[in-house]
Scaffold this motif. Structure first.
Motif, PDB file in Angstrom:
ATOM      1  N   GLU A   1      48.646  37.802  30.593  1.00  0.00           N
ATOM      2  CA  GLU A   1      48.635  37.006  31.814  1.00  0.00           C
ATOM      3  C   GLU A   1      49.722  37.492  32.762  1.00  0.00           C
ATOM      4  O   GLU A   1      50.847  37.767  32.337  1.00  0.00           O
ATOM      5  CB  GLU A   1      48.855  35.525  31.496  1.00  0.00           C
TER       6      GLU A   1
ATOM      7  N   GLY B   1      38.292  35.544  34.166  1.00  0.00           N
ATOM      8  CA  GLY B   1      39.006  36.125  33.041  1.00  0.00           C
ATOM      9  C   GLY B   1      38.163  37.235  32.437  1.00  0.00           C
ATOM     10  O   GLY B   1      36.949  37.302  32.653  1.00  0.00           O
TER      11      GLY B   1
ATOM     12  N   ARG C   1      43.439  37.366  33.936  1.00  0.00           N
ATOM     13  CA  ARG C   1      43.789  37.006  32.564  1.00  0.00           C
ATOM     14  C   ARG C   1      42.857  37.755  31.626  1.00  0.00           C
ATOM     15  O   ARG C   1      41.629  37.676  31.754  1.00  0.00           O
ATOM     16  CB  ARG C   1      43.637  35.491  32.393  1.00  0.00           C
TER      17      ARG C   1
ATOM     18  N   GLN D   1      37.929  28.179  33.076  1.00  0.00           N
ATOM     19  CA  GLN D   1      37.992  29.583  33.486  1.00  0.00           C
ATOM     20  C   GLN D   1      36.590  30.182  33.448  1.00  0.00           C
ATOM     21  O   GLN D   1      35.802  29.896  32.538  1.00  0.00           O
ATOM     22  CB  GLN D   1      38.906  30.356  32.523  1.00  0.00           C
TER      23      GLN D   1
ATOM     24  N   THR E   1      46.905  34.048  38.751  1.00  0.00           N
ATOM     25  CA  THR E   1      45.685  34.030  37.952  1.00  0.00           C
ATOM     26  C   THR E   1      44.472  34.064  38.867  1.00  0.00           C
ATOM     27  O   THR E   1      44.245  33.142  39.645  1.00  0.00           O
ATOM     28  CB  THR E   1      45.611  32.776  37.059  1.00  0.00           C
TER      29      THR E   1
ATOM     30  N   TYR F   1      39.550  27.845  27.106  1.00  0.00           N
ATOM     31  CA  TYR F   1      39.822  27.862  28.550  1.00  0.00           C
ATOM     32  C   TYR F   1      38.586  27.364  29.295  1.00  0.00           C
ATOM     33  O   TYR F   1      37.896  28.131  29.979  1.00  0.00           O
ATOM     34  CB  TYR F   1      40.197  29.277  29.008  1.00  0.00           C
TER      35      TYR F   1
ATOM     36  N   ALA G   1      46.043  42.547  34.002  1.00  0.00           N
ATOM     37  CA  ALA G   1      46.873  41.347  34.129  1.00  0.00           C
ATOM     38  C   ALA G   1      47.834  41.483  35.303  1.00  0.00           C
ATOM     39  O   ALA G   1      48.141  40.497  35.991  1.00  0.00           O
ATOM     40  CB  ALA G   1      47.640  41.092  32.834  1.00  0.00           C
TER      41      ALA G   1
END
Length: 234
Positions: A42, A50, A77, A105, A46, A102, A72
């Motif tokens: 990470e 992802g 992420r 996400q 963000t 998550y 990252a």
């Protein structure tokens, strides 16, 4: 006993090299977390989506740390799945654990070599959970048929890849959408998508591993920004 020892020996993974170990240390705005089931990278910012990565056969997850660190650093992420026996075929559903952890996400899924084929299988089975697919020196099989899923696909192949079966690679295109994006990393090979040394059967690259990681990360970033449509927030 001899047969069992031989089988175990043949399953010895390619270990991460020094560059991968350095990338695992975090710092310079990058946090690295080892959950036990995956590695997470990470940055301070963000961005969506992802990225879930499945390692190549017998390649340890840590070997993809340099690539994950670059992504990252751009705010994405990244999760590298840690597979039983270091074989993605042993747990195709591993991405579901990340997605469950998550829930807010969005994700694309990708993988290197066998990991790419298994990532395609996961996306084919769960097109509602995935926003796109990345193939690194990889191609799908029939179980990973993405043809009619509507998912964007990015396929990257090193021009000096000596591991991928080119005939099967071309045949695998029948399972990809017509608008899949194919890109060549000129001078790159199969092994340098990761950071674990030279894989058996591969050709020597004529670019550095750092150059191949940079080009790969750059291509993924552009594809994420221009080809991947994320669900709008309500």
């Amino acid at each position: 006993m001899v047969a069992a020892c031989t089988a175990i020996w043949n399953l010895r993974p390619y270990p991460p090299d020094e560059a991968a170990k350095t990338a695992m240390q975090g710092g310079e705005g990058i946090t690295v977390i080892d959950s036990g089931d995956w590695l997470a990278f990470e940055g301070g910012e963000t961005r969506e989506p992802g990225v879930i990565l499945y390692p190549g056969a017998l390649v340890k997850a840590e070997s993809y740390s340099p690539l994950a660190r670059l992504l990252a650093g751009d705010g994405y992420r990244v999760f590298i799945a840690k597979m039983p026996l270091n074989l993605a075929v042993s747990d195709v559903e591993r991405a579901s654990q990340v997605i469950k952890a998550y829930p807010h996400q969005s994700f694309v899924i990708g993988g290197h070599s066998l990991g790419g084929a298994m990532a395609a299988r996961y996306a084919a089975s769960h097109p509602d959970r995935i926003a796109g697919v990345i193939l690194l020196g990889a191609y799908p099989d029939k179980k990973g048929n993405l043809k009619d899923t509507g998912l964007p696909v990015l396929s990257l192949l090193g021009s000096r890849d000596g591991v991928v079966n080119r005939e099967k690679y071309e045949s695998g295109k029948q399972y990809l959408p017509d608008d899949a994006l194919y890109m060549s990393i000129e001078g790159g090979n199969h092994s340098q998508f990761g950071s674990y040394g030279m894989q058996e059967g591969d050709q020597a690259a004529v670019i550095t591993p750092q150059d191949q990681w940079q080009q790969t990360a750059g291509a993924i970033k552009e594809w994420l920004q221009t080809k991947v449509n994320l669900p709008s927030e309500e």
